[in-house]
Design an enzyme around this catalytic site. Structure first.
Site, PDB file in Angstrom:
ATOM      1  N   SER A   1      11.601  -7.294   1.011  1.00  0.00           N
ATOM      2  CA  SER A   1      11.043  -6.500  -0.111  1.00  0.00           C
ATOM      3  C   SER A   1      10.569  -7.946  -1.159  1.00  0.00           C
ATOM      4  CB  SER A   1      12.028  -5.579  -0.463  1.00  0.00           C
ATOM      5  OG  SER A   1      11.708  -5.430  -2.246  1.00  0.00           O
TER       6      SER A   1
ATOM      7  N   ASP B   1       6.463   4.531   1.442  1.00  0.00           N
ATOM      8  CA  ASP B   1       6.604   3.262   0.576  1.00  0.00           C
ATOM      9  C   ASP B   1       5.574   3.682  -0.768  1.00  0.00           C
ATOM     10  OD1 ASP B   1       7.683   1.039  -0.758  1.00  0.00           O
ATOM     11  OD2 ASP B   1       7.688  -0.441   1.366  1.00  0.00           O
TER      12      ASP B   1
ATOM     13  N   HIS C   1      11.158   2.653   0.965  1.00  0.00           N
ATOM     14  CA  HIS C   1      11.207   1.498   0.949  1.00  0.00           C
ATOM     15  C   HIS C   1      11.861   0.272   2.200  1.00  0.00           C
ATOM     16  CE1 HIS C   1      10.728  -2.622  -1.021  1.00  0.00           C
ATOM     17  NE2 HIS C   1      11.404  -2.381  -1.477  1.00  0.00           N
TER      18      HIS C   1
END
Length: 261
Positions: A104, A208, A236
């Site tokens: 991320s 995601d 995610h």
């Protein structure tokens, strides 16, 4: 052994017990691990345990997180990359090559730090980017100019959370670092010609919605080397359910590079 690098504490590197051993040498490749926004280095201990002792793992602990109170707040991804690189960088490039894994927000930071290692003459193995949109393809860009109160109002509107929660100062202090990180993420970009020479390997969960496959494909524009994208089942945080497969792929690619070097 998972080592933890804490910006703001020069030379402080702590270890977390691992299933491997600590027989690293000067030529052992090093994998730097960059956590997601709101995540700390200890979150990646299970991830680290999946690796063999053939790869040294160092997780970065960001300013303002647990055990890091009182450190400067994040102002930008490049500024944080400068701070981290200054602590990582020895007086001369080591014999062993380096690789980077970022999940991320950590993917953006890993890219920026990799650029600094590249400019300093280090041998880069690869950049492994997990669940992170490519620069220029980040969603919710409008929040980059939001104040703290604007961010809290947005959370209320998006989640239906009772705004009275934010009247509690302890709750605000706990949630604001993550929201500020989101604001920094939204404001991140870099010139389109900015590239690394090492391969970029990307990973994404098929469910995601924060960073989609389409958002990640443009990472191919950020390398002059090889590029690949691999899709895992999950959201995610797909990596939690796919640790063995993910780590196996990263380790194989890292050691294959070392065998060829």
């Amino acid at each position: 052994m998972l080592h933890v690098l804490r910006p703001g504490y020069a030379g402080a590197v702590n270890g977390h017990s691992n299933n491997g051993n600590d027989d690293e040498t000067s030529t052992t490749p090093t994998l730097y691990i960059f956590p997601h926004a709101g995540g700390d280095a200890t979150y990646y201990v299970p991830f680290s345990r999946e690796f063999s002792a053939d790869i040294k793992r160092i997780a970065v602990h960001y300013p303002g997180q647990r055990d890091g109170y009182g450190l400067p707040a994040l102002t930008s991804i490049p500024a944080l990359a400068d701070e981290i690189f200054a602590i990582m960088k020895p007086s001369a490039p080591p014999e062993g090559a380096v690789a980077f894994f970022g999940h991320s927000m950590g993917g953006m930071l890993a890219f920026e730090v990799a650029l600094r290692f590249q400019s300093a003459g280090y041998r880069l193995i690869a950049l492994f980017v997990s669940a992170c949109s490519a620069p220029g393809y980040i969603r919710y860009k409008q929040i980059k100019d939001f104040s703290d109160n604007d961010m809290l109002d947005l959370v209320v509107r998006m989640t239906g959370m009772n705004p009275d929660f934010f009247e509690d100062e302890e709750f605000r202090v706990g949630v604001l670092p993550t929201l500020r990180a989101a604001r920094i993420i939204a404001g991140y970009n870099c010139p389109p010609e900015t590239t690394v020479s090492c391969p970029i390997y990307t990973y994404i969960g098929d469910k995601d919605w924060i960073a989609t496959q389409e958002d990640m494909k443009p990472w191919r524009e950020r390398t002059t080397g090889a590029f690949a994208i691999r899709v895992f089942p999950g959201d995610h945080f797909y990596l939690n359910g796919n640790l063995s497969e993910l780590v196996c792929d990263i380790e194989d690619k890292t050691l294959e590079w070392c065998d060829r070097a």
